[in-house]
Motif scaffolding. Structure first.
Motif, PDB file in Angstrom:
ATOM      1  N   GLY A 166      -4.000   6.267   0.266  1.00  0.00           N
ATOM      2  CA  GLY A 166      -5.106   6.194   1.214  1.00  0.00           C
ATOM      3  C   GLY A 166      -5.966   7.450   1.186  1.00  0.00           C
ATOM      4  N   VAL A 167      -5.328   8.610   1.037  1.00  0.00           N
ATOM      5  CA  VAL A 167      -6.069   9.877   0.969  1.00  0.00           C
ATOM      6  C   VAL A 167      -6.946   9.892  -0.289  1.00  0.00           C
ATOM      7  N   GLY A 168      -6.379   9.415  -1.405  1.00  0.00           N
ATOM      8  CA  GLY A 168      -7.152   9.351  -2.641  1.00  0.00           C
ATOM      9  C   GLY A 168      -8.349   8.421  -2.514  1.00  0.00           C
ATOM     10  N   MET A 225      13.855   7.799  -7.350  1.00  0.00           N
ATOM     11  CA  MET A 225      13.698   6.346  -7.301  1.00  0.00           C
ATOM     12  C   MET A 225      12.723   5.888  -6.230  1.00  0.00           C
ATOM     13  N   ARG A 226      12.774   6.493  -5.072  1.00  0.00           N
ATOM     14  CA  ARG A 226      11.879   6.066  -3.996  1.00  0.00           C
ATOM     15  C   ARG A 226      10.427   6.329  -4.364  1.00  0.00           C
ATOM     16  N   GLN A 227      10.162   7.506  -4.938  1.00  0.00           N
ATOM     17  CA  GLN A 227       8.780   7.806  -5.312  1.00  0.00           C
ATOM     18  C   GLN A 227       8.311   6.924  -6.453  1.00  0.00           C
ATOM     19  N   SER A 228       9.207   6.532  -7.343  1.00  0.00           N
ATOM     20  CA  SER A 228       8.792   5.668  -8.462  1.00  0.00           C
ATOM     21  C   SER A 228       8.283   4.324  -7.962  1.00  0.00           C
ATOM     22  N   ILE A 229       8.874   3.824  -6.864  1.00  0.00           N
ATOM     23  CA  ILE A 229       8.366   2.585  -6.270  1.00  0.00           C
ATOM     24  C   ILE A 229       6.959   2.810  -5.729  1.00  0.00           C
ATOM     25  N   ALA A 230       6.755   3.920  -5.031  1.00  0.00           N
ATOM     26  CA  ALA A 230       5.429   4.233  -4.505  1.00  0.00           C
ATOM     27  C   ALA A 230       4.409   4.359  -5.632  1.00  0.00           C
ATOM     28  N   MET A 231       4.812   4.923  -6.759  1.00  0.00           N
ATOM     29  CA  MET A 231       3.914   5.073  -7.897  1.00  0.00           C
ATOM     30  C   MET A 231       3.514   3.717  -8.473  1.00  0.00           C
ATOM     31  N   SER A 232       4.479   2.786  -8.554  1.00  0.00           N
ATOM     32  CA  SER A 232       4.148   1.444  -9.044  1.00  0.00           C
ATOM     33  C   SER A 232       3.193   0.732  -8.088  1.00  0.00           C
ATOM     34  N   ILE A 233       3.404   0.914  -6.793  1.00  0.00           N
ATOM     35  CA  ILE A 233       2.504   0.309  -5.807  1.00  0.00           C
ATOM     36  C   ILE A 233       1.107   0.911  -5.921  1.00  0.00           C
ATOM     37  N   PHE A 234       1.031   2.197  -6.251  1.00  0.00           N
ATOM     38  CA  PHE A 234      -0.270   2.835  -6.470  1.00  0.00           C
ATOM     39  C   PHE A 234      -1.022   2.124  -7.597  1.00  0.00           C
ATOM     40  N   LEU A 235      -0.325   1.833  -8.695  1.00  0.00           N
ATOM     41  CA  LEU A 235      -0.970   1.100  -9.786  1.00  0.00           C
ATOM     42  C   LEU A 235      -1.371  -0.309  -9.347  1.00  0.00           C
ATOM     43  N   LEU A 236      -0.555  -0.924  -8.493  1.00  0.00           N
ATOM     44  CA  LEU A 236      -0.890  -2.245  -7.968  1.00  0.00           C
ATOM     45  C   LEU A 236      -2.162  -2.189  -7.116  1.00  0.00           C
ATOM     46  N   ALA A 237      -2.422  -1.042  -6.513  1.00  0.00           N
ATOM     47  CA  ALA A 237      -3.584  -0.889  -5.629  1.00  0.00           C
ATOM     48  C   ALA A 237      -4.872  -0.612  -6.388  1.00  0.00           C
ATOM     49  N   ILE A 238      -4.808  -0.437  -7.704  1.00  0.00           N
ATOM     50  CA  ILE A 238      -5.994  -0.042  -8.473  1.00  0.00           C
ATOM     51  C   ILE A 238      -7.177  -0.999  -8.280  1.00  0.00           C
ATOM     52  N   PRO A 239      -7.000  -2.327  -8.411  1.00  0.00           N
ATOM     53  CA  PRO A 239      -8.161  -3.206  -8.205  1.00  0.00           C
ATOM     54  C   PRO A 239      -8.800  -3.037  -6.834  1.00  0.00           C
ATOM     55  N   ALA A 240      -7.979  -2.882  -5.807  1.00  0.00           N
ATOM     56  CA  ALA A 240      -8.520  -2.700  -4.461  1.00  0.00           C
ATOM     57  C   ALA A 240      -9.250  -1.367  -4.339  1.00  0.00           C
ATOM     58  N   VAL A 241      -8.735  -0.334  -4.986  1.00  0.00           N
ATOM     59  CA  VAL A 241      -9.379   0.987  -4.935  1.00  0.00           C
ATOM     60  C   VAL A 241     -10.740   0.952  -5.613  1.00  0.00           C
ATOM     61  N   VAL A 242     -10.806   0.420  -6.823  1.00  0.00           N
ATOM     62  CA  VAL A 242     -12.066   0.454  -7.572  1.00  0.00           C
ATOM     63  C   VAL A 242     -13.091  -0.525  -7.004  1.00  0.00           C
ATOM     64  N   GLU A 243     -12.624  -1.569  -6.315  1.00  0.00           N
ATOM     65  CA  GLU A 243     -13.536  -2.536  -5.703  1.00  0.00           C
ATOM     66  C   GLU A 243     -13.845  -2.203  -4.254  1.00  0.00           C
ATOM     67  N   ARG A 293     -11.949  -2.160  -1.526  1.00  0.00           N
ATOM     68  CA  ARG A 293     -11.411  -3.074  -0.512  1.00  0.00           C
ATOM     69  C   ARG A 293     -10.492  -2.272   0.402  1.00  0.00           C
ATOM     70  N   THR A 294     -11.059  -1.757   1.473  1.00  0.00           N
ATOM     71  CA  THR A 294     -10.390  -0.776   2.323  1.00  0.00           C
ATOM     72  C   THR A 294      -9.117  -1.324   2.947  1.00  0.00           C
ATOM     73  N   ARG A 295      -9.153  -2.534   3.469  1.00  0.00           N
ATOM     74  CA  ARG A 295      -7.974  -3.082   4.148  1.00  0.00           C
ATOM     75  C   ARG A 295      -6.786  -3.218   3.205  1.00  0.00           C
ATOM     76  N   MET A 296      -7.037  -3.695   1.981  1.00  0.00           N
ATOM     77  CA  MET A 296      -5.954  -3.853   1.023  1.00  0.00           C
ATOM     78  C   MET A 296      -5.391  -2.494   0.602  1.00  0.00           C
ATOM     79  N   VAL A 297      -6.277  -1.514   0.424  1.00  0.00           N
ATOM     80  CA  VAL A 297      -5.807  -0.168   0.081  1.00  0.00           C
ATOM     81  C   VAL A 297      -4.921   0.376   1.189  1.00  0.00           C
ATOM     82  N   LEU A 298      -5.338   0.179   2.431  1.00  0.00           N
ATOM     83  CA  LEU A 298      -4.548   0.656   3.567  1.00  0.00           C
ATOM     84  C   LEU A 298      -3.190  -0.029   3.603  1.00  0.00           C
ATOM     85  N   LEU A 299      -3.167  -1.330   3.388  1.00  0.00           N
ATOM     86  CA  LEU A 299      -1.913  -2.078   3.411  1.00  0.00           C
ATOM     87  C   LEU A 299      -0.962  -1.590   2.325  1.00  0.00           C
TER      88      LEU A 299
END
Length: 353
Positions: free
Chosen positions: A182-184, A140-158, A160-166
């Motif tokens: 962040g490593v990715g 369950m804990r990792q599944s939350i992290a995985m959903s947040i990873f998908l939420l970070a997609i726009p910041a990753v592809v654009e 936006r370093t600060r948002m990715v870090l957050l």
């Protein structure tokens, strides 16, 4: 049976979802609701269900908790603080599972809605078949992290370093694997700086992963930094990854690359996500000797498939789109059937009233 019925319903919503934006959104909301309810009311379903019940029972309410224990204790800080806050309102087991089910799936839904041209029922069908049982039901804990990873997609592809870090910090606050966001991102920026094409990144990642597996370099570094994990990942669960799993992961990479090459239109975002995805392949191959550890890390990156497959399919001509979508969903269904056949996932539920 409930799993097959849900998957078939998701399939039935894919075609209307591709025809009109309102049908797409409605189909996504229907599936979001079903998965939230299914996950919230489950009882003794999932390998780690008893473990999470014990975790919940042992957490004190916020007024009785020590701040230092919440922040620096055994569990990740956001997970600990959230549990203590929930315990302040009720000790109900239903509240605990419903909260994390809804948090995971609502963040997933928000993330998917922010991806242009994505077919929501397609994405939900794939997520349900591949990730819901082993992660939303189980890890369950990792599944939350995985959903947040998908939420970070726009910041990753654009970029936006600060948002990715957050968002990486937020994901890591629920499960330490979230810091890999962040490593990715750093991996993507390095590949950008070097001007590497996605096929090149794939071949380099596969080659470096094989070399690291042969030398055991990454596993030695990991256990040196986190010596407390040796007992779990090297002693108790010391099985190596199977050749069939490795072939399957390499096959998925080739399928996505081939589909992206055949498609038409802008693919900059797809290329960025594929580059990050291949870091997960590198890590999986490098930790070949420790299957559980390799899978845990790799699955954080594999959740990108929920977005990549629909995006790649959307760029294909209709005939090839049907073949590509049918192939990916057939593989997802096979994964679902194998997982659902395990006794731990025999579905049972209990209503809170």
């Amino acid at each position: 049976m409930i799993y097959v019925v849900t998957f078939v319903l998701a399939l039935a919503l894919i075609v209307p979802g591709s025809m009109h934006r309102s049908f797409n959104l409605l189909g996504g909301l229907v599936l979001l609701t079903i998965l939230c309810v299914m996950t919230s009311i489950r009882l003794d379903t999932g390998t780690d269900f008893p473990t999470y019940v014990a975790i919940w029972d042992n957490f004190p309410p916020l007024e009785q908790a020590h701040f230092g224990d919440l922040i620096g204790g055994f569990y990740e800080p956001l997970f600990s603080v959230a549990n203590a806050l929930l315990k302040t309102f009720s000790s109900s087991q239903f509240l605990f599972f419903a909260f994390y089910a809804c948090l995971t799936l609502i963040v997933l839904h928000v993330a998917l809605q922010r991806i242009p041209r994505i077919n929501l029922p397609y994405a939900y069908a794939y997520y349900f078949a591949v990730f819901l049982l082993p992660y939303t039901f189980n890890a369950m804990r990792q599944s939350i992290a995985m959903s947040i990873f998908l939420l970070a997609i726009p910041a990753v592809v654009e970029r936006r370093t600060r948002m990715v870090l957050l968002l990486s910090l937020a994901a890591g606050g629920f499960h330490f694997s979230g810091f890999l966001i962040g490593v990715g991102y750093v991996f993507l920026r390095v590949c950008d700086r070097l001007g590497l094409k996605v096929w090149t990144v794939f071949l380099i990642s596969a080659g470096v992963g094989v070399v690291m597996a042969a030398t055991g370099l990454l596993s030695r570094i990991f256990f040196l930094i986190f010596p407390g994990t040796v007992e779990v990942y090297a002693d108790l669960f010391d099985a190596t990854s199977s050749v069939s799993n490795i072939v399957m992961r390499l096959g998925l990479c080739v399928l996505m690359l081939t589909g992206a090459d055949v498609g038409r239109g802008e693919r900059r975002h797809i290329n960025a996500l594929l580059t990050v995805y291949f870091l997960g392949l590198l890590i999986y191959l490098a930790l070949f000797q420790f299957n559980l550890l390799a899978t845990r890390f790799n699955m954080l990156f594999r959740v990108l498939e929920v977005v990549l497959f629909p995006l790649i399919a959307a760029r294909l001509p209709m005939g090839r789109r049907l073949v590509f979508g049918g192939t990916t969903l057939a593989l997802a269904l096979a994964t679902l059937l194998v997982t659902a056949a395990e006794p731990d996932y025999a579905y049972a539920f209990s209503l809170p009233f």
